[in-house]
Design a protein around this motif. Structure first.
Motif, PDB file in Angstrom:
ATOM      1  N   CYS A 289       0.590  -0.876   0.338  1.00  0.00           N
ATOM      2  CA  CYS A 289       0.093  -0.026  -0.289  1.00  0.00           C
ATOM      3  C   CYS A 289       1.227   1.047   0.067  1.00  0.00           C
ATOM      4  CB  CYS A 289      -0.528  -0.277   0.780  1.00  0.00           C
ATOM      5  SG  CYS A 289      -2.049  -1.608   1.181  1.00  0.00           S
ATOM      6  N   LEU A 290       0.251   2.257  -0.203  1.00  0.00           N
ATOM      7  CA  LEU A 290       1.634   3.565  -0.576  1.00  0.00           C
ATOM      8  C   LEU A 290       0.449   4.674   0.242  1.00  0.00           C
ATOM      9  CD1 LEU A 290       2.522   2.894  -4.527  1.00  0.00           C
ATOM     10  CD2 LEU A 290       3.565   2.407  -2.375  1.00  0.00           C
ATOM     11  N   TYR A 291       1.276   5.453   0.928  1.00  0.00           N
ATOM     12  CA  TYR A 291       0.425   6.488   1.289  1.00  0.00           C
ATOM     13  C   TYR A 291       0.862   7.517   1.721  1.00  0.00           C
ATOM     14  CZ  TYR A 291      -1.355   8.783   6.459  1.00  0.00           C
ATOM     15  OH  TYR A 291      -2.137   9.532   6.622  1.00  0.00           O
ATOM     16  N   ASP A 292       0.161   8.450   1.243  1.00  0.00           N
ATOM     17  CA  ASP A 292       1.475  10.357   1.755  1.00  0.00           C
ATOM     18  C   ASP A 292       0.789  10.925   2.706  1.00  0.00           C
ATOM     19  OD1 ASP A 292       1.208  12.937   1.246  1.00  0.00           O
ATOM     20  OD2 ASP A 292       1.687  13.388  -0.883  1.00  0.00           O
ATOM     21  N   GLU A 293       0.455  11.046   3.454  1.00  0.00           N
ATOM     22  CA  GLU A 293       0.394  11.528   4.876  1.00  0.00           C
ATOM     23  C   GLU A 293       0.120  13.214   4.769  1.00  0.00           C
ATOM     24  OE1 GLU A 293       0.216  11.938   9.695  1.00  0.00           O
ATOM     25  OE2 GLU A 293       2.421  10.842   8.903  1.00  0.00           O
ATOM     26  N   ASP A 294       0.417  13.680   4.048  1.00  0.00           N
ATOM     27  CA  ASP A 294       0.887  15.051   3.745  1.00  0.00           C
ATOM     28  C   ASP A 294      -1.185  15.629   2.930  1.00  0.00           C
ATOM     29  OD1 ASP A 294       2.125  15.840   5.609  1.00  0.00           O
ATOM     30  OD2 ASP A 294       3.753  15.683   3.942  1.00  0.00           O
ATOM     31  N   ALA A 295      -0.945  14.480   1.612  1.00  0.00           N
ATOM     32  CA  ALA A 295      -2.144  14.767   1.064  1.00  0.00           C
ATOM     33  C   ALA A 295      -3.125  14.416   1.197  1.00  0.00           C
ATOM     34  CB  ALA A 295      -1.959  14.758  -0.521  1.00  0.00           C
ATOM     35  N   GLY A 296      -3.532  13.160   1.962  1.00  0.00           N
ATOM     36  CA  GLY A 296      -3.961  12.104   3.060  1.00  0.00           C
ATOM     37  C   GLY A 296      -4.447  11.096   1.689  1.00  0.00           C
ATOM     38  N   VAL A 297      -3.749  10.482   0.931  1.00  0.00           N
ATOM     39  CA  VAL A 297      -3.646  10.338   0.225  1.00  0.00           C
ATOM     40  C   VAL A 297      -3.088   8.552   0.796  1.00  0.00           C
ATOM     41  CG1 VAL A 297      -3.803   9.309  -2.464  1.00  0.00           C
ATOM     42  CG2 VAL A 297      -4.535  12.013  -1.875  1.00  0.00           C
ATOM     43  N   LEU A 298      -4.262   7.753  -0.239  1.00  0.00           N
ATOM     44  CA  LEU A 298      -4.034   6.088   0.116  1.00  0.00           C
ATOM     45  C   LEU A 298      -4.090   4.961  -0.991  1.00  0.00           C
ATOM     46  CD1 LEU A 298      -3.168   3.829   1.416  1.00  0.00           C
ATOM     47  CD2 LEU A 298      -5.192   3.691   3.198  1.00  0.00           C
ATOM     48  N   PHE A 299      -3.590   4.607  -1.279  1.00  0.00           N
ATOM     49  CA  PHE A 299      -3.582   3.839  -2.268  1.00  0.00           C
ATOM     50  C   PHE A 299      -3.241   2.641  -1.933  1.00  0.00           C
ATOM     51  CE2 PHE A 299      -1.535   7.077  -5.375  1.00  0.00           C
ATOM     52  CZ  PHE A 299      -2.275   6.969  -6.289  1.00  0.00           C
ATOM     53  N   ALA A 300      -4.593   1.685  -2.151  1.00  0.00           N
ATOM     54  CA  ALA A 300      -4.498   0.568  -1.103  1.00  0.00           C
ATOM     55  C   ALA A 300      -4.766  -1.170  -2.212  1.00  0.00           C
ATOM     56  CB  ALA A 300      -6.053   0.123  -0.650  1.00  0.00           C
ATOM     57  N   GLY A 301      -4.196  -0.642  -2.803  1.00  0.00           N
ATOM     58  CA  GLY A 301      -3.949  -2.003  -3.636  1.00  0.00           C
ATOM     59  C   GLY A 301      -5.254  -2.939  -4.098  1.00  0.00           C
ATOM     60  N   ASP A 302      -5.319  -4.189  -3.750  1.00  0.00           N
ATOM     61  CA  ASP A 302      -6.414  -5.438  -3.605  1.00  0.00           C
ATOM     62  C   ASP A 302      -6.477  -6.062  -1.396  1.00  0.00           C
ATOM     63  OD1 ASP A 302      -6.894  -5.745  -5.920  1.00  0.00           O
ATOM     64  OD2 ASP A 302      -5.932  -7.614  -7.264  1.00  0.00           O
ATOM     65  N   LEU A 303      -6.213  -5.621  -0.891  1.00  0.00           N
ATOM     66  CA  LEU A 303      -6.343  -4.851   0.286  1.00  0.00           C
ATOM     67  C   LEU A 303      -7.320  -4.427   1.079  1.00  0.00           C
ATOM     68  CD1 LEU A 303      -4.811  -5.834   2.921  1.00  0.00           C
ATOM     69  CD2 LEU A 303      -4.272  -3.716   4.084  1.00  0.00           C
ATOM     70  N   ILE A 304      -8.095  -3.584   0.574  1.00  0.00           N
ATOM     71  CA  ILE A 304      -8.684  -2.671   0.955  1.00  0.00           C
ATOM     72  C   ILE A 304      -9.776  -1.925  -0.637  1.00  0.00           C
ATOM     73  CG2 ILE A 304     -10.322  -1.046   2.531  1.00  0.00           C
ATOM     74  CD1 ILE A 304      -7.143  -0.921   3.777  1.00  0.00           C
ATOM     75  N   PHE A 305     -11.219  -2.724  -0.165  1.00  0.00           N
ATOM     76  CA  PHE A 305     -11.932  -2.331  -0.670  1.00  0.00           C
ATOM     77  C   PHE A 305     -13.553  -1.657  -0.838  1.00  0.00           C
ATOM     78  CE2 PHE A 305     -10.703  -5.969  -3.049  1.00  0.00           C
ATOM     79  CZ  PHE A 305      -9.656  -5.710  -4.026  1.00  0.00           C
ATOM     80  N   GLN A 306     -14.219  -0.403  -0.961  1.00  0.00           N
ATOM     81  CA  GLN A 306     -15.104   0.517  -0.504  1.00  0.00           C
ATOM     82  C   GLN A 306     -16.133  -0.500  -0.095  1.00  0.00           C
ATOM     83  OE1 GLN A 306     -18.028   1.191  -4.031  1.00  0.00           O
ATOM     84  NE2 GLN A 306     -18.570   3.455  -3.428  1.00  0.00           N
ATOM     85  N   ASN A 307     -16.569   0.031   0.879  1.00  0.00           N
ATOM     86  CA  ASN A 307     -17.212  -0.639   1.807  1.00  0.00           C
ATOM     87  C   ASN A 307     -17.195  -1.663   2.355  1.00  0.00           C
ATOM     88  OD1 ASN A 307     -19.569   1.882   0.900  1.00  0.00           O
ATOM     89  ND2 ASN A 307     -19.860   0.441  -1.281  1.00  0.00           N
ATOM     90  N   GLY A 308     -15.940  -1.634   2.762  1.00  0.00           N
ATOM     91  CA  GLY A 308     -15.090  -2.656   4.011  1.00  0.00           C
ATOM     92  C   GLY A 308     -14.901  -3.984   2.941  1.00  0.00           C
ATOM     93  N   GLY A 309     -14.831  -4.392   1.717  1.00  0.00           N
ATOM     94  CA  GLY A 309     -14.495  -5.225   0.905  1.00  0.00           C
ATOM     95  C   GLY A 309     -13.093  -5.080   1.007  1.00  0.00           C
ATOM     96  N   PHE A 310     -12.615  -6.225   1.224  1.00  0.00           N
ATOM     97  CA  PHE A 310     -11.057  -6.346   1.168  1.00  0.00           C
ATOM     98  C   PHE A 310     -10.473  -7.765   0.328  1.00  0.00           C
ATOM     99  CE2 PHE A 310     -13.663  -9.366   3.874  1.00  0.00           C
ATOM    100  CZ  PHE A 310     -12.923 -10.393   3.872  1.00  0.00           C
ATOM    101  N   GLY A 311      -9.073  -7.758  -0.350  1.00  0.00           N
ATOM    102  CA  GLY A 311      -8.301  -9.031  -1.173  1.00  0.00           C
ATOM    103  C   GLY A 311      -9.013 -10.493  -0.548  1.00  0.00           C
TER     104      GLY A 311
END
Length: 208
Positions: free
Chosen positions: A129-151
């Motif tokens: 996963c890739l996280y920019d704290e300053d921008a508040g942006v997370l790329f979650a790949g296939d770990l986490i999806f919308q509405n509680g979905g997960f890989g």
């Protein structure tokens, strides 16, 4: 800006995010600044021609960063690298699609942002996963999806307990108050209360 180049594609593919210029729509690039930052494709998608979509938005590409190396995320790697003369970055350089290593806790420049790499196995061993704290942006790949979905954890290298630990790690690392954008490997990005979806994924992975 972050554009999902796979939006609307009907073929089986992951999302493919082109990152250039400011990470947030709240601070768009202007004609005066002309700074696209480091133009990076996060995952390439598969089974569709991504090259025209890249060229519609940028003249060149600086790198490809991979959240993991499942086929639907790397199918277009060869075409993108050949067209733009770029190399790929990911967690595990023993994978044929990965030229350069991003270690756990390392950083990578996307657009004008600096993203921390979080090794998050459970769906696949080389998942980041890739996280920019300053921008508040997370790329979650296939770990986490919308509405509680997960890989998925029923594929090779999948493991539910490991996945849960990875989701917990992301939840603990991310600043829930400042997280503004959650970009996922499949389905729509989450721009409304994205931290809630991270927490939902952790709960769902424990019960489903």
């Amino acid at each position: 800006m972050i554009h999902n180049l796979a939006a609307g594609v009907q073929a089986f593919t992951s999302n493919a995010f082109l990152v250039s210029g400011p990470a947030s729509a709240d601070s768009p690039a202007t004609a005066d600044d002309g700074d696209a930052g480091r133009r990076v494709l996060v995952d390439t998608g598969a089974n569709f021609d991504v090259l025209p979509a890249i060229r519609e938005r940028v003249d060149d590409l600086d790198a490809v960063v991979l959240t993991h190396t499942h086929r639907d995320h790397v199918g277009n790697v060869e075409a993108v690298c050949d067209a733009f003369g770029v190399e790929t970055w990911g967690f595990d350089t023993s994978q044929p699609s990965v030229d350069n290593e991003i270690p756990d806790g390392g950083s990578v420049e996307l657009g004008l942002g600096t993203y921390e790499a979080l090794h998050t196995p459970g769906h696949k061993n080389d998942h980041l996963c890739l996280y920019d704290e300053d921008a508040g942006v997370l790329f979650a790949g296939d770990l986490i999806f919308q509405n509680g979905g997960f890989g998925r954890t029923d594929l090779e290298e999948g493991d539910r307990d490991t996945l849960i630990r990875s989701i917990d790690r992301v939840r603990d690392r991310v600043d829930g108050d400042s997280l503004r954008e959650l970009h996922v490997g499949h389905g729509p990005s989450v721009l409304d209360s994205p931290f809630d979806h991270v927490e939902l994924a952790g709960r769902a992975a424990r019960t489903r």
